[in-house]
Design an enzyme around this catalytic site. Structure first.
Site, PDB file in Angstrom:
ATOM      1  N   GLU A 128       0.832  -1.217   0.000  1.00 13.41           N
ATOM      2  CA  GLU A 128       0.000   0.000   0.000  1.00 13.41           C
ATOM      3  C   GLU A 128       0.862   1.261   0.000  1.00 13.41           C
ATOM      4  O   GLU A 128       0.547   2.232  -0.687  1.00 13.41           O
ATOM      5  CB  GLU A 128      -0.980   0.000   1.185  1.00 13.41           C
ATOM      6  CG  GLU A 128      -1.998  -1.141   1.162  1.00 13.41           C
ATOM      7  CD  GLU A 128      -2.766  -1.297  -0.160  1.00 13.41           C
ATOM      8  OE1 GLU A 128      -2.931  -0.310  -0.891  1.00 13.41           O
ATOM      9  OE2 GLU A 128      -3.184  -2.437  -0.460  1.00 13.41           O
ATOM     10  N   HIS A 131       1.898   1.997  -3.509  1.00 20.51           N
ATOM     11  CA  HIS A 131       0.957   2.801  -4.307  1.00 20.51           C
ATOM     12  C   HIS A 131       1.157   4.289  -4.013  1.00 20.51           C
ATOM     13  O   HIS A 131       1.240   5.099  -4.930  1.00 20.51           O
ATOM     14  CB  HIS A 131      -0.498   2.415  -3.986  1.00 20.51           C
ATOM     15  CG  HIS A 131      -0.924   1.116  -4.599  1.00 20.51           C
ATOM     16  ND1 HIS A 131      -0.718   0.817  -5.926  1.00 20.51           N
ATOM     17  CD2 HIS A 131      -1.560   0.035  -4.065  1.00 20.51           C
ATOM     18  CE1 HIS A 131      -1.214  -0.397  -6.187  1.00 20.51           C
ATOM     19  NE2 HIS A 131      -1.713  -0.895  -5.064  1.00 20.51           N
TER      20      HIS A 131
HETATM   21 ZN    ZN Z   1      -2.420  -2.772  -4.935  1.00 20.58          ZN
END
Ligand code: ZN
Length: 198
Positions: A128, A131
């Site tokens: 995460e 990202h």
């Molecule tokens: Zn992802």
């Protein structure tokens, strides 16, 4: 004797001026010298607030450290704004990030979905943050060597390719953030079977 004294005085003055003149720029340049060989490096700071990450907070710090020790153009710093990290019981995917390549947004982690995915929690957290740091999913979903490939994997260390992509993105300076992956994709990627590699 007078002209000689005058010449001496004038010469003395010139010598003094030359000494001052030589001394001043040298003294001024000295402190700046160590900075000169360094590149005019851009470093973006992304603050994250893990005060609502509950029991995952230590692993959130660990994930930030995993990225911080591998990239120099961007740094994740624990703070009270920027990226808010929230842990909840049940949600659409093991984890979600609200934006890609961004300094303000949210990351959610869902305990039940992390457990069901079979992936290591730290891997999901590093994913995460990946990202946030600009990375999208690669084509080879389930490749355990890449944190962005998801899959039921334990590895939480990004690949050299992933690290280089993050480094390049932030070295170019600010760019508009993109929306985060949709939760259905995130669920599919993070819960995908691990690719068998020989
Ligand atoms: Zn992802």
């Amino acid at each position: 004797m007078f002209p000689t004294r005058l010449v001496a005085a004038v010469l003395g003055g010139i010598v003094a001026l030359v000494l001052v003149g030589v001394g001043a720029p040298g003294a001024a340049a000295a402190p700046a010298a160590p900075a000169a060989p360094q590149r005019a490096a851009v470093q973006t700071t992304i603050y994250y607030d893990s005060s609502r990450a509950a029991e995952l907070a230590p692993q959130v710090d660990e994930a930030a450290e995993i990225w911080n020790t591998r990239v120099t153009s961007v740094k994740l710093v624990k703070g009270t704004a920027g990226i808010t990290v929230i842990t909840a019981q049940n949600g659409s995917a093991p984890g979600t990030a609200s934006c890609v390549g961004c300094t303000r947004g949210q990351i959610y982690f869902y305990r039940n979905q992390i457990q069901q995915s079979g992936a290591a929690a730290l891997r999901v957290i590093v994913h995460e943050f990946g990202h946030i740091l600009s990375l999208n999913h690669p084509p080879d979903i389930g490749n355990c060597d890449k944190v962005m490939a998801g899959g039921r994997c334990q590895n939480a260390i990004p690949s050299a390719e992933e690290i280089a992509a993050v480094e390049r993105f932030w070295a170019r300076g600010w760019r508009p953030a993109k929306p985060g992956p949709n939760p259905a994709d995130e669920r599919e990627v993070l819960g995908a079977p691990a690719l068998v590699t020989r």
